[in-house]
Design an enzyme around this catalytic site. Structure first.
Site, PDB file in Angstrom:
ATOM      1  NE  ARG A 217       3.146  -3.501  -2.529  1.00 53.90           N
ATOM      2  CZ  ARG A 217       2.905  -2.231  -2.310  1.00 53.90           C
ATOM      3  NH1 ARG A 217       1.759  -1.679  -2.657  1.00 53.90           N
ATOM      4  NH2 ARG A 217       3.813  -1.474  -1.707  1.00 53.90           N
TER       5      ARG A 217
ATOM      6  CG  HIS B  17       3.560  -0.214   3.298  1.00 52.64           C
ATOM      7  ND1 HIS B  17       2.967  -0.766   2.172  1.00 52.64           N
ATOM      8  CD2 HIS B  17       2.849   0.912   3.570  1.00 52.64           C
ATOM      9  CE1 HIS B  17       1.933  -0.017   1.796  1.00 52.64           C
ATOM     10  NE2 HIS B  17       1.842   1.009   2.626  1.00 52.64           N
TER      11      HIS B  17
ATOM     12  CG  ASN C  76       4.140   1.525  -0.272  1.00 50.34           C
ATOM     13  OD1 ASN C  76       3.585   1.141  -1.306  1.00 50.34           O
ATOM     14  ND2 ASN C  76       3.594   2.415   0.545  1.00 50.34           N
ATOM     15  CD  GLU C  77       2.010   5.218  -1.668  1.00 45.34           C
ATOM     16  OE1 GLU C  77       1.094   5.058  -2.494  1.00 45.34           O
ATOM     17  OE2 GLU C  77       1.796   5.633  -0.505  1.00 45.34           O
TER      18      GLU C  77
ATOM     19  CG  ASN D   3       1.342   2.261  -4.823  1.00 44.34           C
ATOM     20  OD1 ASN D   3       1.394   1.203  -5.462  1.00 44.34           O
ATOM     21  ND2 ASN D   3       1.710   2.339  -3.557  1.00 44.34           N
TER      22      ASN D   3
ATOM     23  CE1 TYR E  30      -5.464   4.101  -3.239  1.00 42.69           C
ATOM     24  CE2 TYR E  30      -3.148   4.707  -3.344  1.00 42.69           C
ATOM     25  CZ  TYR E  30      -4.135   3.820  -2.964  1.00 42.69           C
ATOM     26  OH  TYR E  30      -3.807   2.649  -2.320  1.00 42.69           O
TER      27      TYR E  30
ATOM     28  CD  GLU F 163      -0.700   1.009  -1.924  1.00 39.38           C
ATOM     29  OE1 GLU F 163      -1.422   2.024  -1.751  1.00 39.38           O
ATOM     30  OE2 GLU F 163       0.264   0.738  -1.198  1.00 39.38           O
TER      31      GLU F 163
ATOM     32  CD1 TRP G 236      -5.781   0.608  -0.086  1.00 40.56           C
ATOM     33  CD2 TRP G 236      -3.907  -0.615  -0.031  1.00 40.56           C
ATOM     34  NE1 TRP G 236      -5.309   0.652   1.198  1.00 40.56           N
ATOM     35  CE2 TRP G 236      -4.156  -0.104   1.261  1.00 40.56           C
ATOM     36  CE3 TRP G 236      -2.787  -1.425  -0.219  1.00 40.56           C
ATOM     37  CZ2 TRP G 236      -3.319  -0.364   2.343  1.00 40.56           C
ATOM     38  CZ3 TRP G 236      -1.965  -1.676   0.844  1.00 40.56           C
ATOM     39  CH2 TRP G 236      -2.229  -1.139   2.115  1.00 40.56           C
TER      40      TRP G 236
ATOM     41  CD  GLU H 251      -5.674   4.290   4.502  1.00 43.39           C
ATOM     42  OE1 GLU H 251      -4.791   4.933   3.894  1.00 43.39           O
ATOM     43  OE2 GLU H 251      -5.824   3.062   4.380  1.00 43.39           O
TER      44      GLU H 251
END
Length: 434
Positions: A74, A118, A162-163, A281, A283, A340, A387, A394
C-alpha cells in the site's frame, strides 16, 4: 481456525513520508511542503524534502518487500507529482514514476494497492480554500481519473482517501497538521467535501476500469471515563468513528452534522456509491470525559493502565477486536482490510549493527491475534498491512518516531531490516504453509 490461506499480507507507506525529491521532475508544492518549512510547525524543523529518498531508491525498497514475502504494498500517489497545480494538465514525468514502481512491484509478485490522497494537497488548491471549498472535491475526482487512466490495468486495489478525519481535525480544526488552520467546529465542511470527493472519485475510478475501490478510515474506540461521561464518548464516537463511515455505508450523517448548508440533496447518493472494501487504520482507543467548558462536546484524557508505545499511545490489542466487532454489528459491511497497524519505538542499531525491536514483535503478534479472533467470529477481514515498511517522516513529529520494520539511517539512507522484519517474514511464510 486461523486466517485463511488467501489472507493478504502487506506493508504500507505514504508518498510525502518516504519519497523525497520534492522539487524533481515537475512535482509541485504540497501543503506539507509549506507546513514543514514554516518555523515551529514540525519538531526540530524537519521536512520531507529528502525523507527516505524512495523516489530514487524504490528498487531497493521493492527488494525488501520481496524479501518479506508480502502479497501487497500500500503506497500513495502524490497528487502534486501528477498535477502540480492541483488541476489541469497531467505531469507525465510524475505518473512515469508510479508506472515504474507498479511494474517493479508486479515483477516481484507484489500486488499494488494505491492510495490517492494521503494528505499532500497541492498548495495551489489550498490557496484557493482547500477542502473548505466544494471545488476541491471535483479536482480530486479529476486527479483520480488521470491516475486510473494510466494505472488501472495493473493496480489491484484503489483507496480514495486516507484518514479524512485527521485532515479535518488536525489539519483544519486544530492546526497541528498541514495546512495548519484552526477553525474548530467551522472545519466541518472539510469532512463533507472530502466525502464528496471520495464518492466522485469512486465513479471516476470505475469509469477508467478500476476493479477494487475502497476508503480507509482511522478508528479509535471511545471509552467513557465514567458512566456520566457516556454522552461525551458517544459524541467522540460520532466524530471519530462514524462521521466518515455512516455516509458511505448508510447514506446519512450522524447527528453532529445537522442541516448543514454546504450539503446538497444530491450529494449523499454520490458519497454512498458502493465500495468493494473498507480500510481500517487502528492504533489505540481513546478515553473521553465531559468537558468543563470549551467549544467541543468531549475531552480526551490519558489511558494510564496499559503499556505505551514510543509515541505514548496505549497498547490495547483487545480494542482492535472490539472495534472490528462494532463495525460488523453497526453496518452491512463490505470486506475489511487492516490498512494500517503498527507502533513506534526508539529503535537504533546495537553494537553489531542489528536493530532488535522485541516490543514491535509483541505489538504486532497481539494485534494480528485480535484480527484472527475476529475472523474466527465471522468478521470478514481479508488482509493486514503493517505500518510501516520503513522508518519515515512522521508528520509534525519529523524523524523522531520510528514505525518501520526496516531501520533507515537518514544521513546515509542505509536500510537495516529490524528483528521484526524477520519475524513478519516468517509469519507470512508459515501462514502460507511454506
Amino acid at each position: 481456525m486461523g486466517l485463511p490461506e488467501d489472507f493478504r499480507w502487506g506493508v504500507a507507506t505514504a508518498a510525502y513520508q518516504i519519497e523525497g525529491a520534492v522539487g524533481e521532475d515537475g512535482r509541485g508544492p504540497s501543503t506539507w511542503d509549506t507546513f514543514s518549512h514554516t518555523p515551529g510547525r514540525t519538531r526540530d524543523g524537519h521536512t520531507g524534502d529528502v525523507a527516505c529518498d524512495h523516489y530514487h531508491r524504490w528498487p531497493e525498497d521493492v527488494a525488501l518487500m520481496a524479501g518479506l514475502g508480502v502479497d501487497a504494498y500500500r503506497f500513495s500517489i502524490a497528487w502534486p507529482r501528477v498535477q502540480p497545480s492541483g488541476s489541469g494538465a497531467v505531469n507525465a514525468e510524475g505518473l512515469d514514476f508510479y508506472d515504474r514502481l507498479v511494474d517493479g512491484l508486479l515483477a516481484a509478485g507484489i500486488a499494488p494497492a494505491a492510495t490517492l490522497y494521503h494528505w499532500d494537497l497541492p498548495q495551489p488548491l489550498e490557496d484557493a480554500g482547500g477542502w473548505m471549498e466544494r471545488d476541491t472535491a471535483y479536482r480530486f475526482a479529476e486527479f483520480s481519473y488521470l491516475a486510473a487512466e494510466r494505472l488501472s490495468d495493473r493496480v489491484d486495489m484503489w483507496i480514495t482517501l486516507n484518514e479524512p478525519v485527521v485532515v479535518t481535525a488536525y489539519g483544519y480544526a486544530f492546526g497541528v497538521y498541514a495546512p495548519g488552520r484552526t477553525l474548530l467546529l467551522d472545519a466541518l465542511p472539510t469532512a463533507h467535501h472530502q466525502l464528496l470527493g471520495h464518492g466522485l472519485a469512486v465513479n471516476a475510478l470505475r469509469s477508467r476500469g478500476a476493479r477494487t475501490v475502497g476508503l480507509t478510515n482511522h478508528y479509535s474506540p471511545a471509552w467513557a471515563a465514567s458512566p456520566a461521561d457516556r454522552p461525551a464518548a458517544d459524541a467522540f464516537d460520532a466524530f471519530m468513528n462514524r462521521l466518515f463511515t455512516d455516509p458511505v455505508l448508510l447514506g446519512r450523517y450522524p447527528d453532529l452534522m445537522g442541516d448543514a448548508p454546504f450539503i446538497r440533496s444530491e450529494d449523499m447518493s454520490v458519497i454512498a456509491s458502493p465500495i468493494d472494501f473498507l480500510g481500517v487504520n487502528y492504533y489505540n482507543p481513546t478515553r473521553i470525559a465531559t468537558p468543563a467548558e470549551g467549544p467541543l462536546p468531549f475531552d480526551i484524557v490519558d489511558i494510564t493502565e496499559y503499556p505505551t508505545t514510543g509515541m505514548g499511545w496505549p497498547i490495547v490489542p483487545d480494542a482492535l477486536l472490539s472495534l472490528l466487532r462494532t463495525l460488523d454489528s453497526r453496518y452491512d459491511l463490505p470486506p475489511l482490510y487492516i490498512t494500517e497497524n503498527g507502533c513506534s519505538f526508539a529503535d537504533e542499531p546495537g553494537p553489531g549493527g542489528a536493530v532488535d525491536d522485541p516490543s514491535r514483535i509483541e505489538f504486532m503478534d497481539a494485534h494480528i491475534a485480535a484480527v484472527r479472533t475476529a475472523v474466527d467470529e465471522g468478521v470478514d477481514v481479508r488482509g493486514y498491512f503493517a505500518w510501516s515498511l520503513l522508518d519515515n517522516f512522521e508528520w509534525a513529529e519529523g524523524y523522531h518516531p520510528r514505525f518501520g520494520l526496516v531501520h533507515v539511517d537518514y544521513e546515509t539512507q542505509k536500510r537495516t531490516p529490524k528483528t521484526s522484519y524477520g519475524w513478519y517474514r516468517d509469519l507470512i511464510a508459515s501462514s502460507k504453509g511454506r
